[in-house]
Each structure stands twice: as C-alpha cells, then as structure tokens.
Design a protein around this motif. Structure first.
Motif, PDB file in Angstrom:
ATOM      1  N   ALA A 143       0.836  -1.200   0.000  1.00  0.00           N
ATOM      2  CA  ALA A 143       0.000   0.000   0.000  1.00  0.00           C
ATOM      3  C   ALA A 143       0.864   1.239   0.000  1.00  0.00           C
ATOM      4  CB  ALA A 143      -0.923   0.008   1.222  1.00  0.00           C
ATOM      5  N   ILE A 144       0.268   2.338  -0.433  1.00  0.00           N
ATOM      6  CA  ILE A 144       0.888   3.659  -0.380  1.00  0.00           C
ATOM      7  C   ILE A 144       0.015   4.522   0.521  1.00  0.00           C
ATOM      8  CG2 ILE A 144       1.511   5.712  -1.708  1.00  0.00           C
ATOM      9  CD1 ILE A 144       1.888   3.854  -4.139  1.00  0.00           C
ATOM     10  N   TYR A 145       0.625   5.147   1.521  1.00  0.00           N
ATOM     11  CA  TYR A 145      -0.089   6.008   2.466  1.00  0.00           C
ATOM     12  C   TYR A 145       0.358   7.449   2.235  1.00  0.00           C
ATOM     13  CZ  TYR A 145      -1.104   1.610   4.858  1.00  0.00           C
ATOM     14  OH  TYR A 145      -1.532   0.337   5.173  1.00  0.00           O
ATOM     15  N   LEU A 146      -0.608   8.345   2.147  1.00  0.00           N
ATOM     16  CA  LEU A 146      -0.335   9.745   1.852  1.00  0.00           C
ATOM     17  C   LEU A 146      -0.829  10.622   2.993  1.00  0.00           C
ATOM     18  CD1 LEU A 146      -1.545   9.743  -1.871  1.00  0.00           C
ATOM     19  CD2 LEU A 146       0.770   9.324  -1.024  1.00  0.00           C
ATOM     20  N   GLY A 147       0.052  11.453   3.533  1.00  0.00           N
ATOM     21  CA  GLY A 147      -0.340  12.375   4.578  1.00  0.00           C
ATOM     22  C   GLY A 147       0.069  11.890   5.955  1.00  0.00           C
ATOM     23  N   GLY A 198       5.762  -7.644   6.430  1.00  0.00           N
ATOM     24  CA  GLY A 198       6.279  -8.544   5.410  1.00  0.00           C
ATOM     25  C   GLY A 198       5.926  -8.139   4.003  1.00  0.00           C
ATOM     26  N   ALA A 199       5.289  -6.987   3.850  1.00  0.00           N
ATOM     27  CA  ALA A 199       4.934  -6.504   2.513  1.00  0.00           C
ATOM     28  C   ALA A 199       5.521  -5.107   2.308  1.00  0.00           C
ATOM     29  CB  ALA A 199       3.425  -6.471   2.331  1.00  0.00           C
ATOM     30  N   GLU A 200       5.630  -4.708   1.065  1.00  0.00           N
ATOM     31  CA  GLU A 200       6.168  -3.394   0.746  1.00  0.00           C
ATOM     32  C   GLU A 200       5.114  -2.315   0.989  1.00  0.00           C
ATOM     33  OE1 GLU A 200       8.346  -6.358  -0.298  1.00  0.00           O
ATOM     34  OE2 GLU A 200       6.562  -6.089  -1.532  1.00  0.00           O
ATOM     35  N   THR A 201       5.521  -1.251   1.652  1.00  0.00           N
ATOM     36  CA  THR A 201       4.657  -0.092   1.827  1.00  0.00           C
ATOM     37  C   THR A 201       5.471   1.168   1.623  1.00  0.00           C
ATOM     38  OG1 THR A 201       5.026   0.092   4.219  1.00  0.00           O
ATOM     39  CG2 THR A 201       3.200  -1.310   3.495  1.00  0.00           C
ATOM     40  N   LEU A 202       4.769   2.229   1.270  1.00  0.00           N
ATOM     41  CA  LEU A 202       5.397   3.531   1.095  1.00  0.00           C
ATOM     42  C   LEU A 202       4.522   4.558   1.796  1.00  0.00           C
ATOM     43  CD1 LEU A 202       7.994   4.045  -0.571  1.00  0.00           C
ATOM     44  CD2 LEU A 202       6.549   5.080  -2.312  1.00  0.00           C
ATOM     45  N   HIS A 203       5.143   5.403   2.599  1.00  0.00           N
ATOM     46  CA  HIS A 203       4.414   6.438   3.334  1.00  0.00           C
ATOM     47  C   HIS A 203       5.040   7.780   2.998  1.00  0.00           C
ATOM     48  CE1 HIS A 203       2.935   8.110   7.490  1.00  0.00           C
ATOM     49  NE2 HIS A 203       2.347   8.680   6.456  1.00  0.00           N
ATOM     50  N   ILE A 204       4.227   8.677   2.438  1.00  0.00           N
ATOM     51  CA  ILE A 204       4.691  10.010   2.056  1.00  0.00           C
ATOM     52  C   ILE A 204       3.957  11.013   2.928  1.00  0.00           C
ATOM     53  CG2 ILE A 204       4.997  11.648   0.170  1.00  0.00           C
ATOM     54  CD1 ILE A 204       4.635   9.279  -1.763  1.00  0.00           C
ATOM     55  N   GLU A 205       4.712  11.823   3.668  1.00  0.00           N
ATOM     56  CA  GLU A 205       4.101  12.778   4.594  1.00  0.00           C
ATOM     57  C   GLU A 205       4.895  14.080   4.589  1.00  0.00           C
ATOM     58  OE1 GLU A 205       4.449  11.462   8.706  1.00  0.00           O
ATOM     59  OE2 GLU A 205       5.999  10.041   8.090  1.00  0.00           O
ATOM     60  N   PRO A 206       4.352  15.128   5.201  1.00  0.00           N
ATOM     61  CA  PRO A 206       5.064  16.408   5.217  1.00  0.00           C
ATOM     62  C   PRO A 206       6.406  16.302   5.932  1.00  0.00           C
ATOM     63  CG  PRO A 206       2.769  16.709   5.786  1.00  0.00           C
ATOM     64  CD  PRO A 206       3.010  15.237   5.786  1.00  0.00           C
ATOM     65  N   PRO A 219      18.974  10.093   4.084  1.00  0.00           N
ATOM     66  CA  PRO A 219      19.519  10.709   2.866  1.00  0.00           C
ATOM     67  C   PRO A 219      18.627  11.826   2.363  1.00  0.00           C
ATOM     68  CG  PRO A 219      18.489   8.604   2.354  1.00  0.00           C
ATOM     69  CD  PRO A 219      18.490   8.731   3.857  1.00  0.00           C
ATOM     70  N   VAL A 220      19.255  12.904   1.912  1.00  0.00           N
ATOM     71  CA  VAL A 220      18.537  13.997   1.268  1.00  0.00           C
ATOM     72  C   VAL A 220      18.708  13.809  -0.229  1.00  0.00           C
ATOM     73  CG1 VAL A 220      18.374  16.481   0.939  1.00  0.00           C
ATOM     74  CG2 VAL A 220      18.880  15.547   3.207  1.00  0.00           C
ATOM     75  N   VAL A 221      17.616  13.575  -0.925  1.00  0.00           N
ATOM     76  CA  VAL A 221      17.671  13.189  -2.325  1.00  0.00           C
ATOM     77  C   VAL A 221      17.111  14.309  -3.188  1.00  0.00           C
ATOM     78  CG1 VAL A 221      16.930  11.478  -4.026  1.00  0.00           C
ATOM     79  CG2 VAL A 221      17.415  10.775  -1.677  1.00  0.00           C
ATOM     80  N   ARG A 222      17.804  14.646  -4.236  1.00  0.00           N
ATOM     81  CA  ARG A 222      17.314  15.615  -5.203  1.00  0.00           C
ATOM     82  C   ARG A 222      16.560  14.887  -6.312  1.00  0.00           C
ATOM     83  NH1 ARG A 222      17.307  20.267  -2.456  1.00  0.00           N
ATOM     84  NH2 ARG A 222      19.254  20.480  -1.301  1.00  0.00           N
ATOM     85  N   GLY A 261       9.076  19.542   0.292  1.00  0.00           N
ATOM     86  CA  GLY A 261       8.692  19.510   1.693  1.00  0.00           C
ATOM     87  C   GLY A 261       8.044  18.209   2.108  1.00  0.00           C
ATOM     88  N   ALA A 262       8.563  17.093   1.602  1.00  0.00           N
ATOM     89  CA  ALA A 262       7.979  15.796   1.915  1.00  0.00           C
ATOM     90  C   ALA A 262       9.068  14.819   2.327  1.00  0.00           C
ATOM     91  CB  ALA A 262       7.214  15.241   0.715  1.00  0.00           C
ATOM     92  N   VAL A 263       8.661  13.794   3.052  1.00  0.00           N
ATOM     93  CA  VAL A 263       9.564  12.718   3.424  1.00  0.00           C
ATOM     94  C   VAL A 263       8.897  11.399   3.050  1.00  0.00           C
ATOM     95  CG1 VAL A 263       8.667  12.636   5.787  1.00  0.00           C
ATOM     96  CG2 VAL A 263      10.913  11.666   5.290  1.00  0.00           C
ATOM     97  N   VAL A 264       9.694  10.482   2.488  1.00  0.00           N
ATOM     98  CA  VAL A 264       9.205   9.185   2.047  1.00  0.00           C
ATOM     99  C   VAL A 264       9.804   8.111   2.941  1.00  0.00           C
ATOM    100  CG1 VAL A 264       9.125   7.524   0.152  1.00  0.00           C
ATOM    101  CG2 VAL A 264       9.031   9.985  -0.331  1.00  0.00           C
ATOM    102  N   THR A 265       8.957   7.313   3.560  1.00  0.00           N
ATOM    103  CA  THR A 265       9.406   6.182   4.357  1.00  0.00           C
ATOM    104  C   THR A 265       8.945   4.908   3.674  1.00  0.00           C
ATOM    105  OG1 THR A 265       9.229   7.461   6.398  1.00  0.00           O
ATOM    106  CG2 THR A 265       9.357   5.074   6.615  1.00  0.00           C
TER     107      THR A 265
END
Length: 431
Positions: free
Chosen positions: A76-80, A95-103, A120-123, A148-152
């Motif tokens: 799943a992808i979680y936003l916010g 045990g599954a892939e997830t992505l969380h994008i938040e401020p 890491p700070v990624v451009r 202005g976001a961070v991805v976990t």
C-alpha cells in the motif's frame, strides 16, 4: 444531465477493481515490481510527489481518513500524516512493501532528530537511481526538501520490490496539503460543523447537497440560492455540452467561490458509439483511446481558462449506454482509461459521471485500466446518500470520492429565483 436514467439488468465486466481498497493476501517473498506494471498503473499524488501505483497496491489518504492504520502486512501507499489514534489490530505482522509520504519536519524529539541525521537527502534527478540497501529494519527514509515531503519505505523479503517503486517517483512541483479539520479533542470533525470546514475553498473534498443545471446561472441567481445549496456543477466544455454558457467565465468562478460555493467541473464530450440514436456526437470504437486523450487535453485547457488549477477534479459526462453490448462497453472503458491517464499526467484529478447501472458499475468491475479517482453517478431514487445502492460496492471509491445524482430534472425556487435542476449529494472531490 438529461439522459441519466438508470438502466437495470445489464451485464458488466467481471472482476474487482485492481485498486480498490481491501484485504491483500500475504506473499511469502514479494518480487520486484515489473516496469510494465508501473507504466500501466494509476498515479498517486501528494504535495509535489507523483508516482504510478503498481497493480495490487492500495492507496490511502491519511489526512482524509485519520483513523487509518499504516499497515506493513499488505502492499500500500499512504499519503499524509496519520491521525492521533489510528485504528490498528491488536496483533500485526509485517512482510509486505509499503510507502508512506508525509510532510517534512512533522516529527520532533530526540529519536526523530537522530533519524534525520542518518536520512539521505535526495534531489529530483537522483531518485531514478536510488538504491534500497538491506538493513536490519527493512526500511528506508528519504527526505525530499524540494517539495517539503519525506518518504518512508518498508520492504519484505526483497528490497528490489520497494526500490522499483521508489525509482518511479517524480517531483512535479510543490503541493501544499491542507490540514484535516479536527475537533478540540483532536479527532476528525463531523456533522454540520464539519460541513462548513470541509467546504473551505482549499479542501479537496466536501460533503453536502448540490445542484446542477444546464447553464451557469447568473451571479444574482447563485447568491439567491446560496442559503439552500453550497455545491454546484459547471459544464466547462465538450462536444455534447447542451447549453451556451454566457455567464461562465474566470471572474464568475472566482465570484461564486467567494460566496462559499464548491464547484463540480464537468466536461460533456463525445458519447458511447452504441448511443448514436440518443446522441448526435459520439466516438468510434476503434478511435476510443485517441478520443479519450483528446477530450482530456481539451478539458484541461478549458479548466485552466476558468482558473481551475491542477490537483482539482474534472468529470467526464458519459451518459447511460447499453453496457450489455460487449464491444460498446469495451470502447467506453478504453475511452475512460485514456481520459483518466491523460488528466493524471497533467496533475488533474480524473473524474467520471455516468449512470450507476452502466458506466460507473462497468468501471468498478473492470480490470487492467486506469480508473477515475472520483466518480459521480446517476441513481434517481430520491435518496440523498452516497452508499448502499444496488449497483456500486461500498468499497469502490471510498472514502470521499463519490457524488450521487439522486433526483432528475425539476423546478426549484429559492430567494425568488426559479431554476430547472437535478439534485446531488456530494461526499467527494470538488473545486
């Protein structure tokens, strides 16, 4: 919308929508997401972050659903940002892939500071080459200061499965998320106080009753009707648009939004190829993909001319058609697939209006297409509620992505001004 009568007893495409939120069976060892799956997926957007959603992944907006548990047992992808008290099970195993994008910058405290020091700070130019290296926590955190976001990210048995998703991320300019409305106790606001808050001009969605009429009323009429309604449809263009729009200008849009209205931008283009008797303008089945893209390009141009910015919805009006005709149904789904892809490529929210028993049900059942992010369905049962009907499963387009047209054309009078309107109940995306 004059031809929105609901048809019954029609056959649809079998299967369940690939992106509908629901339980995903666990996998023993997830494999890397193939590139083909990424290119065919719909798009998730948050702030300036955009990424294609792989098949089988869910997408959850935490600012609109703050009680949602960020789970690591399903892709799943979680936003916010999550709410203060997520509703999580007592026991859960990842045990599954997830992505969380938040401020970016939401966390505080020593633990967060320590985490930021090793983050890491990624451009933008380096995301496509980012490598997820195995580590004891099976996770990676990436700061994206440009938006202005961070991805976990969390991966299961193979970091390549997560890496392919991260590498598909693109930065498409800054998008500022509005904070969700909250009560004094920290929970999400509800009822009438919520309706007023959600109707602010910056919120992505709103709840309440609305109306649509063939031509944009005068500003005097809109002011007279404001006590009765706060949501209205506008027909922004299209080959099948039935009325001239002398009032519909950029300044009109600004003025009615200052009155407190939220708007449903709708494009009435060419209709289904099997609807030649009902509509004069229709697309050919063999040209469905090209016509869907052309309609989207024109709708975006019309929206921009009216000052409707990206990240807002545009609904295509696909009137009721005989979906039991397989060739016709497939042509409509191909058209709407390309409509949605094209809108999302330009950062607009893809929407579709149709009959609950034809276009919207067919979209809900379809597989292998990009589905609209929001729907507006006609079901004239005089019930002002978005869920519980016989044609749409409740998990389709949930939450806050539905508009229901529940009553057809009739006359109403408010503030001394009479109009012929349809009635709508909105729990969905608006401008």
């Amino acid at each position: 919308m004059r031809h929105a009568a609901v048809l019954s007893g029609l056959l649809g495409v079998a299967g369940v929508a690939s992106f509908v939120t629901g339980l995903q069976p666990p996998t023993a060892r997830p494999e890397a997401v193939p590139a083909a799956a990424l290119t065919q997926a719909r798009t998730a957007q948050y702030r300036g972050v955009r990424l294609p959603v792989p098949d089988g992944w869910d997408v959850h907006r935490l600012d609109l659903d703050p009680a949602r548990c960020v789970r690591h047992d399903r892709r799943a992808i979680y936003l916010g940002r999550p709410g203060p008290q997520p509703d999580c099970p007592a026991r859960l195993f990842g045990g599954a892939e997830t992505l969380h994008i938040e401020p970016l910058g939401e966390r505080s405290g020593d633990a967060a500071s320590a985490q930021r020091r090793r983050t890491p700070v990624v451009r933008a130019g380096k995301l496509a080459r980012f490598t997820v290296r195995e580590n004891v926590g099976n996770r990676v955190r990436i700061e994206l200061p440009e938006v202005g976001a961070v991805v976990t990210g969390v991966y299961g048995g193979d970091p390549l499965a997560l890496q392919s998703v991260i590498r598909s991320i693109r930065l498409a300019g800054k998008w500022v998320a509005e904070p969700p409305p909250r009560t004094r106790g920290g929970g999400i606001a509800r009822d009438e106080s919520t309706a007023a808050t959600l109707n602010s001009e910056d919120s992505e969605w709103t709840k309440g009753k609305g109306f649509d009429t063939c031509t944009a009323p005068s500003l005097r009429a809109m002011a007279a009707w404001r006590r009765a309604y706060r949501i209205a449809n506008i027909y922004i263009g299209g080959a099948s648009r039935g009325c001239a729009q002398p009032n519909l200008t950029r300044s009109w849009v600004r003025a009615v939004r200052r009155m407190g209205y939220r708007l449903i931008p709708t494009y009435v283009g060419k209709q289904a190829p099997c609807n030649m008797d009902a509509f004069r303008v229709h697309f050919k089945a063999e040209a469905a993909a090209r016509e869907g893209r052309r309609a989207a390009a024109d709708a975006i141009a019309k929206a921009r001319a009216l000052g409707i910015p990206p990240d807002r919805p545009i609904y295509f009006d696909m009137e009721s058609y005989p979906s039991g005709k397989t060739r016709c149904r497939r042509a409509v789904l191909t058209f709407l697939d390309n409509w949605s892809r094209s809108l999302e490529a330009q950062n607009y929210v893809s929407g579709v209006y149709s009959s609950a028993s034809s276009g919207v049900r067919d979209l809900g059942r379809a597989k292998g297409i990009t589905k609209p992010q929001a729907i507006w369905f006609a079901q004239w049962d005089n019930k002002a509620k978005a869920y519980g009907g016989p044609y749409l499963r409740n998990r389709w387009w949930h939450p806050h992505r539905r508009i229901k047209q529940y009553r057809g054309g009739h006359r109403e009078k408010h503030g001394g001004v009479a109009l012929s309107v349809d009635n709508n109940y909105v729990d969905g995306r608006v401008y």
